[in-house]
Design a protein around this motif. Structure first.
Motif, mmCIF file in Angstrom:
data_model
loop_
_atom_site.group_PDB
_atom_site.id
_atom_site.type_symbol
_atom_site.label_atom_id
_atom_site.label_comp_id
_atom_site.label_asym_id
_atom_site.label_seq_id
_atom_site.Cartn_x
_atom_site.Cartn_y
_atom_site.Cartn_z
ATOM 1 N N ARG A 1 147.283 112.811 71.931
ATOM 2 C CA ARG A 1 145.915 112.864 72.467
ATOM 3 C C ARG A 1 145.427 111.471 72.860
ATOM 4 N NH1 ARG A 1 140.744 112.254 70.458
ATOM 5 N NH2 ARG A 1 141.572 111.873 68.364
ATOM 6 N N PRO A 2 145.132 111.273 74.151
ATOM 7 C CA PRO A 2 144.660 109.961 74.595
ATOM 8 C C PRO A 2 143.178 109.755 74.266
ATOM 9 C CG PRO A 2 144.914 111.444 76.475
ATOM 10 C CD PRO A 2 145.334 112.202 75.260
ATOM 11 N N GLU A 3 142.786 108.515 74.246
ATOM 12 C CA GLU A 3 141.394 108.179 73.982
ATOM 13 C C GLU A 3 140.513 108.762 75.085
ATOM 14 O OE1 GLU A 3 138.638 104.195 73.114
ATOM 15 O OE2 GLU A 3 140.669 104.015 73.909
ATOM 16 N N VAL B 1 146.424 133.690 84.100
ATOM 17 C CA VAL B 1 146.886 132.308 84.280
ATOM 18 C C VAL B 1 148.410 132.289 84.240
ATOM 19 C CG1 VAL B 1 146.775 129.947 83.442
ATOM 20 C CG2 VAL B 1 144.790 131.453 83.181
ATOM 21 N N ASP B 2 149.015 131.848 85.328
ATOM 22 C CA ASP B 2 150.471 131.826 85.428
ATOM 23 C C ASP B 2 151.058 130.455 85.104
ATOM 24 O OD1 ASP B 2 153.084 132.922 86.175
ATOM 25 O OD2 ASP B 2 152.921 131.652 87.934
ATOM 26 N N GLN B 3 150.375 129.380 85.527
ATOM 27 C CA GLN B 3 150.917 128.033 85.336
ATOM 28 C C GLN B 3 149.806 127.003 85.496
ATOM 29 O OE1 GLN B 3 154.094 125.769 84.153
ATOM 30 N NE2 GLN B 3 154.083 127.971 84.461
ATOM 31 N N VAL B 4 149.961 125.888 84.803
ATOM 32 C CA VAL B 4 149.067 124.735 84.940
ATOM 33 C C VAL B 4 149.927 123.565 85.413
ATOM 34 C CG1 VAL B 4 147.401 123.229 83.792
ATOM 35 C CG2 VAL B 4 147.627 125.612 83.070
ATOM 36 N N TYR B 5 149.436 122.823 86.395
ATOM 37 C CA TYR B 5 150.249 121.736 86.940
ATOM 38 C C TYR B 5 149.353 120.608 87.444
ATOM 39 C CZ TYR B 5 149.121 123.789 91.535
ATOM 40 O OH TYR B 5 148.478 124.267 92.639
ATOM 41 N N ARG C 1 148.344 114.958 81.894
ATOM 42 C CA ARG C 1 149.449 115.677 81.263
ATOM 43 C C ARG C 1 149.047 116.265 79.917
ATOM 44 N NH1 ARG C 1 155.099 112.448 82.603
ATOM 45 N NH2 ARG C 1 155.515 113.546 84.558
ATOM 46 N N PHE C 2 148.161 115.580 79.204
ATOM 47 C CA PHE C 2 147.702 116.119 77.927
ATOM 48 C C PHE C 2 146.925 117.412 78.151
ATOM 49 C CE2 PHE C 2 144.571 116.478 74.491
ATOM 50 C CZ PHE C 2 145.413 116.470 73.389
ATOM 51 N N LEU C 3 146.063 117.433 79.172
ATOM 52 C CA LEU C 3 145.336 118.664 79.485
ATOM 53 C C LEU C 3 146.299 119.790 79.850
ATOM 54 C CD1 LEU C 3 142.297 117.372 81.596
ATOM 55 C CD2 LEU C 3 142.290 118.146 79.222
ATOM 56 N N GLU C 4 147.258 119.479 80.727
ATOM 57 C CA GLU C 4 148.260 120.480 81.115
ATOM 58 C C GLU C 4 149.017 120.991 79.888
ATOM 59 O OE1 GLU C 4 152.397 120.759 83.765
ATOM 60 O OE2 GLU C 4 151.494 118.823 83.290
ATOM 61 N N GLU D 1 148.213 120.958 76.594
ATOM 62 C CA GLU D 1 147.448 121.699 75.593
ATOM 63 C C GLU D 1 146.976 123.053 76.106
ATOM 64 O OE1 GLU D 1 147.149 120.768 72.376
ATOM 65 O OE2 GLU D 1 148.559 119.230 73.044
ATOM 66 N N ILE D 2 146.627 123.145 77.380
ATOM 67 C CA ILE D 2 146.209 124.438 77.935
ATOM 68 C C ILE D 2 147.388 125.396 77.965
ATOM 69 C CG2 ILE D 2 145.342 125.603 80.007
ATOM 70 C CD1 ILE D 2 143.694 123.100 80.596
ATOM 71 N N GLU D 3 148.551 124.929 78.422
ATOM 72 C CA GLU D 3 149.733 125.790 78.453
ATOM 73 C C GLU D 3 150.153 126.188 77.041
ATOM 74 O OE1 GLU D 3 152.020 124.617 82.582
ATOM 75 O OE2 GLU D 3 152.670 123.642 80.725
ATOM 76 N N ARG D 4 150.042 125.275 76.104
ATOM 77 C CA ARG D 4 150.433 125.584 74.721
ATOM 78 C C ARG D 4 149.523 126.646 74.130
ATOM 79 N NH1 ARG D 4 151.080 120.397 71.194
ATOM 80 N NH2 ARG D 4 153.003 120.319 72.439
ATOM 81 N N LYS D 5 148.229 126.510 74.372
ATOM 82 C CA LYS D 5 147.271 127.484 73.849
ATOM 83 C C LYS D 5 147.494 128.856 74.470
ATOM 84 C CE LYS D 5 143.652 129.288 71.893
ATOM 85 N NZ LYS D 5 143.703 129.683 70.464
#
Length: 252
Positions: free
Chosen positions: A80-82, A186-190, A225-228, A230-234
């Motif tokens: 997780r970035p600042e 939701v199929d993919q986040v990129y 990339r962190f957003l991508e 964590e959203i895909e992981r969730k």
């Protein structure tokens, strides 16, 4: 001798989804199914010859799939970035981050105070002959634009994901409506890199797949990339490359 009674217990194991992260492949003949040895593969032209039935065929698709698998496997885990806060509660996940500054905000924040200063100088230079209402209006707009830039840390984006919906809202809204999507669609986040990093989401809709921009002008690749990630992981989405995605080569 007393007989020992042996009871058999059945251990119920949960089904485990094993993700295929293979970064190698074998080329099989589409005609007879035999494995084709490496000596019969033309890597440059992506053409193979089967030594069993002597057919010649292309294996471009296998190479493309392998390249995509290598790219996904090479993506490092992003810590997780600042500037991004993430909170999990029961089945919900909340992500909060500062709204990235947009090009219109930069232009307004730099041009409006400059124009306001010109109006004020014109008013005093002409001993009040310059319209007072225009001077006051310009001064007010200049003050508000500077105040907006100084208050940037309080401009937030809120992403919420529960069992049914993915929602995103902004405070202040800045003429952008709140968004809500069904998580099943939701199929993919990129990520796209177009003068800055933008996080997109690919949605399956009755009219076909749509590409929705979630967050624009993210200042760093690690945040995007962190957003991508964590959203895909969730959402339980397996990451894969999509045609619209910007391929970002990691530094060697």
């Amino acid at each position: 001798m007393a007989r020992k009674t042996v009871e058999k217990h059945k251990l119920e194991l949960k089904e485990v989804d094993v993700e295929d992260t293979s970064t190698f492949t074998k080329i099989g003949c589409p005609n007879c199914g035999s494995d084709v040895p490496a000596s019969n593969l033309n890597i440059n032209d992506k053409i193979a010859k089967c030594g069993n039935c002597n057919v010649v065929f292309s294996f471009k698709k296998e190479v493309r799939d392998l390249d995509a698998a290598v790219e996904v496997a090479s993506k490092p885990e992003i810590i997780r970035p600042e500037g991004i806060d993430i909170f999990h509660f029961e089945q919900e996940m909340d992500i909060t981050m500062e709204q990235p500054i947009s090009i219109p905000e930069v232009l307004i924040g730099s041009l409006v105070p400059f124009i306001s200063f010109i109006f004020i100088m014109a008013y005093f230079a002409k001993d009040g002959a310059f319209p007072l209402w225009l001077t006051l209006t310009g001064s007010l707009l200049g003050f508000l634009s500077i105040l907006n830039l100084l208050n940037r840390s309080n401009h937030k984006i809120f992403i919420n994901i529960d069992e049914q919906h993915l929602s995103i809202r902004r405070k202040p809204k800045k003429f952008i409506q709140d968004q809500q999507y069904n998580v099943r669609d939701v199929d993919q986040v990129y990520i796209k890199n177009i003068g800055g990093y933008h996080v997109y989401m690919m949605i399956n809709s009755p009219g076909g797949q749509k590409h929705i921009k979630l967050v624009s002008n993210i200042p760093s690749l690690s945040k995007a990339r962190f957003l991508e990630q964590e959203i895909e992981r969730k959402l339980g989405i397996k990451d894969r490359r999509v045609p619209e995605e910007t391929v970002i080569t990691p530094p060697k």
